[in-house]
Design a protein around this motif. Structure first.
Motif, PDB file in Angstrom:
ATOM      1  N   PHE A  21      34.850  51.991  45.537  1.00 19.05           N
ATOM      2  CA  PHE A  21      34.133  52.961  43.860  1.00 19.05           C
ATOM      3  C   PHE A  21      34.992  52.013  42.963  1.00 19.05           C
ATOM      4  CE2 PHE A  21      33.407  55.849  47.261  1.00 19.05           C
ATOM      5  CZ  PHE A  21      31.313  56.227  46.963  1.00 19.05           C
ATOM      6  N   VAL A  22      33.866  51.014  42.266  1.00 16.78           N
ATOM      7  CA  VAL A  22      34.310  50.132  41.218  1.00 16.78           C
ATOM      8  C   VAL A  22      35.010  50.753  39.427  1.00 16.78           C
ATOM      9  CG1 VAL A  22      34.792  47.853  40.348  1.00 16.78           C
ATOM     10  CG2 VAL A  22      34.259  48.431  42.175  1.00 16.78           C
ATOM     11  N   SER A  23      35.231  51.476  38.229  1.00 13.34           N
ATOM     12  CA  SER A  23      34.634  51.516  37.227  1.00 13.34           C
ATOM     13  C   SER A  23      34.130  50.170  36.184  1.00 13.34           C
ATOM     14  CB  SER A  23      36.331  51.856  36.386  1.00 13.34           C
ATOM     15  OG  SER A  23      36.584  51.055  35.923  1.00 13.34           O
ATOM     16  N   SER A  24      33.160  50.770  35.620  1.00 13.40           N
ATOM     17  CA  SER A  24      32.838  49.790  34.526  1.00 13.40           C
ATOM     18  C   SER A  24      33.228  49.094  34.230  1.00 13.40           C
ATOM     19  CB  SER A  24      31.446  50.609  34.237  1.00 13.40           C
ATOM     20  OG  SER A  24      32.088  51.429  33.660  1.00 13.40           O
ATOM     21  N   ALA A  25      34.654  49.743  34.237  1.00 10.21           N
ATOM     22  CA  ALA A  25      35.608  48.477  32.577  1.00 10.21           C
ATOM     23  C   ALA A  25      36.613  48.243  33.821  1.00 10.21           C
ATOM     24  CB  ALA A  25      36.336  50.200  31.757  1.00 10.21           C
ATOM     25  N   ARG A  26      36.425  48.342  34.919  1.00 10.20           N
ATOM     26  CA  ARG A  26      37.203  47.292  36.093  1.00 10.20           C
ATOM     27  C   ARG A  26      36.353  46.534  36.138  1.00 10.20           C
ATOM     28  NH1 ARG A  26      42.092  47.974  38.642  1.00 10.20           N
ATOM     29  NH2 ARG A  26      42.132  46.168  40.244  1.00 10.20           N
ATOM     30  N   GLU A  27      35.167  46.650  36.218  1.00  9.03           N
ATOM     31  CA  GLU A  27      34.176  45.367  36.842  1.00  9.03           C
ATOM     32  C   GLU A  27      34.134  44.667  35.355  1.00  9.03           C
ATOM     33  OE1 GLU A  27      30.399  46.021  39.363  1.00  9.03           O
ATOM     34  OE2 GLU A  27      30.304  47.083  37.581  1.00  9.03           O
ATOM     35  N   ALA A  28      33.698  45.141  34.023  1.00 11.84           N
ATOM     36  CA  ALA A  28      34.552  44.300  32.445  1.00 11.84           C
ATOM     37  C   ALA A  28      35.309  43.198  32.957  1.00 11.84           C
ATOM     38  CB  ALA A  28      33.909  45.407  31.736  1.00 11.84           C
ATOM     39  N   ASP A  29      36.454  43.565  33.125  1.00 13.09           N
ATOM     40  CA  ASP A  29      37.677  43.331  32.763  1.00 13.09           C
ATOM     41  C   ASP A  29      37.994  42.098  33.824  1.00 13.09           C
ATOM     42  OD1 ASP A  29      38.659  44.807  31.117  1.00 13.09           O
ATOM     43  OD2 ASP A  29      40.125  46.357  32.417  1.00 13.09           O
ATOM     44  N   GLY A  30      36.981  42.520  35.279  1.00 12.36           N
ATOM     45  CA  GLY A  30      37.021  41.786  36.416  1.00 12.36           C
ATOM     46  C   GLY A  30      36.264  40.127  35.977  1.00 12.36           C
ATOM     47  N   ALA A  31      35.676  40.108  35.042  1.00 10.27           N
ATOM     48  CA  ALA A  31      34.456  38.988  34.703  1.00 10.27           C
ATOM     49  C   ALA A  31      35.372  37.996  34.197  1.00 10.27           C
ATOM     50  CB  ALA A  31      33.226  39.212  33.293  1.00 10.27           C
ATOM     51  N   LYS A  32      36.817  38.239  33.330  1.00  8.30           N
ATOM     52  CA  LYS A  32      37.902  37.609  32.763  1.00  8.30           C
ATOM     53  C   LYS A  32      38.313  36.614  33.836  1.00  8.30           C
ATOM     54  CE  LYS A  32      37.368  41.056  29.053  1.00  8.30           C
ATOM     55  NZ  LYS A  32      38.491  42.828  28.495  1.00  8.30           N
ATOM     56  N   ASP A  33      38.704  37.509  34.768  1.00  6.84           N
ATOM     57  CA  ASP A  33      40.060  36.992  35.251  1.00  6.84           C
ATOM     58  C   ASP A  33      39.442  37.363  36.978  1.00  6.84           C
ATOM     59  OD1 ASP A  33      41.510  35.824  36.813  1.00  6.84           O
ATOM     60  OD2 ASP A  33      43.234  36.723  35.434  1.00  6.84           O
ATOM     61  N   PRO A  34      38.079  36.674  37.243  1.00  8.19           N
ATOM     62  CA  PRO A  34      38.146  36.554  38.381  1.00  8.19           C
ATOM     63  C   PRO A  34      38.919  36.719  39.496  1.00  8.19           C
ATOM     64  CG  PRO A  34      36.230  35.056  37.052  1.00  8.19           C
ATOM     65  CD  PRO A  34      37.751  35.384  36.292  1.00  8.19           C
ATOM     66  N   ALA A  35      39.470  35.773  39.594  1.00  8.10           N
ATOM     67  CA  ALA A  35      40.232  35.251  41.296  1.00  8.10           C
ATOM     68  C   ALA A  35      41.188  37.145  40.809  1.00  8.10           C
ATOM     69  CB  ALA A  35      41.329  34.227  40.586  1.00  8.10           C
ATOM     70  N   VAL A  36      41.950  37.364  40.120  1.00  2.00           N
ATOM     71  CA  VAL A  36      42.285  39.002  40.217  1.00  2.00           C
ATOM     72  C   VAL A  36      41.418  39.670  40.740  1.00  2.00           C
ATOM     73  CG1 VAL A  36      43.445  40.258  38.991  1.00  2.00           C
ATOM     74  CG2 VAL A  36      44.244  38.249  39.013  1.00  2.00           C
ATOM     75  N   TYR A  37      39.930  40.022  40.121  1.00  5.97           N
ATOM     76  CA  TYR A  37      39.782  41.044  40.575  1.00  5.97           C
ATOM     77  C   TYR A  37      38.674  40.860  42.654  1.00  5.97           C
ATOM     78  CZ  TYR A  37      35.163  43.692  40.526  1.00  5.97           C
ATOM     79  OH  TYR A  37      34.338  45.118  40.854  1.00  5.97           O
ATOM     80  N   ALA A  38      39.108  39.453  42.632  1.00  8.07           N
ATOM     81  CA  ALA A  38      38.222  39.205  43.817  1.00  8.07           C
ATOM     82  C   ALA A  38      39.450  39.140  44.586  1.00  8.07           C
ATOM     83  CB  ALA A  38      38.295  37.618  44.086  1.00  8.07           C
ATOM     84  N   SER A  39      40.746  39.068  44.204  1.00  8.63           N
ATOM     85  CA  SER A  39      41.393  39.889  45.338  1.00  8.63           C
ATOM     86  C   SER A  39      42.612  41.375  45.163  1.00  8.63           C
ATOM     87  CB  SER A  39      42.672  39.133  44.691  1.00  8.63           C
ATOM     88  OG  SER A  39      44.310  39.581  45.094  1.00  8.63           O
ATOM     89  N   ASP A  40      41.745  42.396  43.925  1.00  7.32           N
ATOM     90  CA  ASP A  40      41.762  43.335  44.226  1.00  7.32           C
ATOM     91  C   ASP A  40      40.514  44.188  44.843  1.00  7.32           C
ATOM     92  OD1 ASP A  40      43.802  43.210  42.748  1.00  7.32           O
ATOM     93  OD2 ASP A  40      43.034  43.685  40.981  1.00  7.32           O
ATOM     94  N   LYS A  41      39.405  43.564  44.605  1.00  4.51           N
ATOM     95  CA  LYS A  41      38.478  43.846  45.545  1.00  4.51           C
ATOM     96  C   LYS A  41      37.997  44.260  47.508  1.00  4.51           C
ATOM     97  CE  LYS A  41      33.630  43.833  44.939  1.00  4.51           C
ATOM     98  NZ  LYS A  41      32.465  43.954  44.557  1.00  4.51           N
ATOM     99  N   LEU A  42      39.256  42.506  47.643  1.00  3.71           N
ATOM    100  CA  LEU A  42      39.538  42.372  49.206  1.00  3.71           C
ATOM    101  C   LEU A  42      40.659  43.552  49.132  1.00  3.71           C
ATOM    102  CD1 LEU A  42      39.807  40.287  51.297  1.00  3.71           C
ATOM    103  CD2 LEU A  42      42.332  39.201  49.962  1.00  3.71           C
ATOM    104  N   MET A  43      41.117  43.731  48.855  1.00  2.00           N
ATOM    105  CA  MET A  43      42.617  44.703  49.909  1.00  2.00           C
ATOM    106  C   MET A  43      41.966  46.071  49.545  1.00  2.00           C
ATOM    107  SD  MET A  43      46.338  43.742  47.254  1.00  2.00           S
ATOM    108  CE  MET A  43      45.440  43.634  45.704  1.00  2.00           C
ATOM    109  N   ALA A  44      40.924  46.737  48.217  1.00  2.00           N
ATOM    110  CA  ALA A  44      40.482  47.995  47.937  1.00  2.00           C
ATOM    111  C   ALA A  44      39.550  48.069  49.560  1.00  2.00           C
ATOM    112  CB  ALA A  44      39.212  47.933  46.558  1.00  2.00           C
TER     113      ALA A  44
END
Length: 164
Positions: A21-44
């Motif tokens: 489950f990804v918070s909407s705020a986290r998803e918005a932050d992820g758009a600013k740094d897609p590489a970090v967001y992709a890594s975080d989703k991979l780990m989760a």
């Protein structure tokens, strides 16, 4: 999730019985740094799939500063993607403690669990000794804190007491 009552959550299936489950705020932050967001989703996703339990990826920030990365099994947890050798495992594990007493390490290289734990012990010992040498305090990890290590395709559940 009751800790974040004003947050909306997007869910993605991770395993037969689990979701991320990804918070909407986290998803918005992820758009600013897609590489970090992709890594975080991979780990989760790896954590949810390996345990069959849901993972809630939290907003990056709260009023008091930075949030831990997720809530897992009722506890906050900081996740670190380890891209390096045994020493990097220890550095990442210790670095995560500033955000949560519970840590999840996703190790990219095929490092054995014994080597991961040895790397963490070595980093702890070096950090303690350096703090003593330069006269600053060193905060020990909480013995009961969780330490999940995903390495070589397997999840290992430990506590910080296992490495202290």
């Amino acid at each position: 999730m009751e800790l974040y009552p004003n947050e909306t959550w997007v869910s993605e299936k991770a395993g037969d019985k689990s979701s991320v489950f990804v918070s909407s705020a986290r998803e918005a932050d992820g758009a600013k740094d897609p590489a970090v967001y992709a890594s975080d989703k991979l780990m989760a996703t790896a954590l949810a799939k390996a345990t069959g339990k849901d993972v809630f990826m939290l907003p990056e920030r709260n009023k008091g500063g930075k949030n831990p990365d997720c809530v897992f099994d009722g506890a906050t947890m900081e996740m670190k993607h380890v891209r390096g050798g045994q020493r990097k495992v220890g550095v990442n594990a210790l670095g995560a403690l500033s955000q949560s007493k519970n840590v999840f390490l996703y190790v990219d290289k095929p490092i054995s669990i014994e080597s991961c734990l040895s790397g963490i012990r070595g980093t702890l010992t070096n950090s303690r000794n350096q703090a003593k040498r330069i006269g600053v305090s060193f905060t020990e990890p909480k013995r009961e804190g969780l330490l999940y290590i995903f390495t070589k395709g397997e999840l290992h559940k430990c506590t910080w007491g296992d490495v202290l």
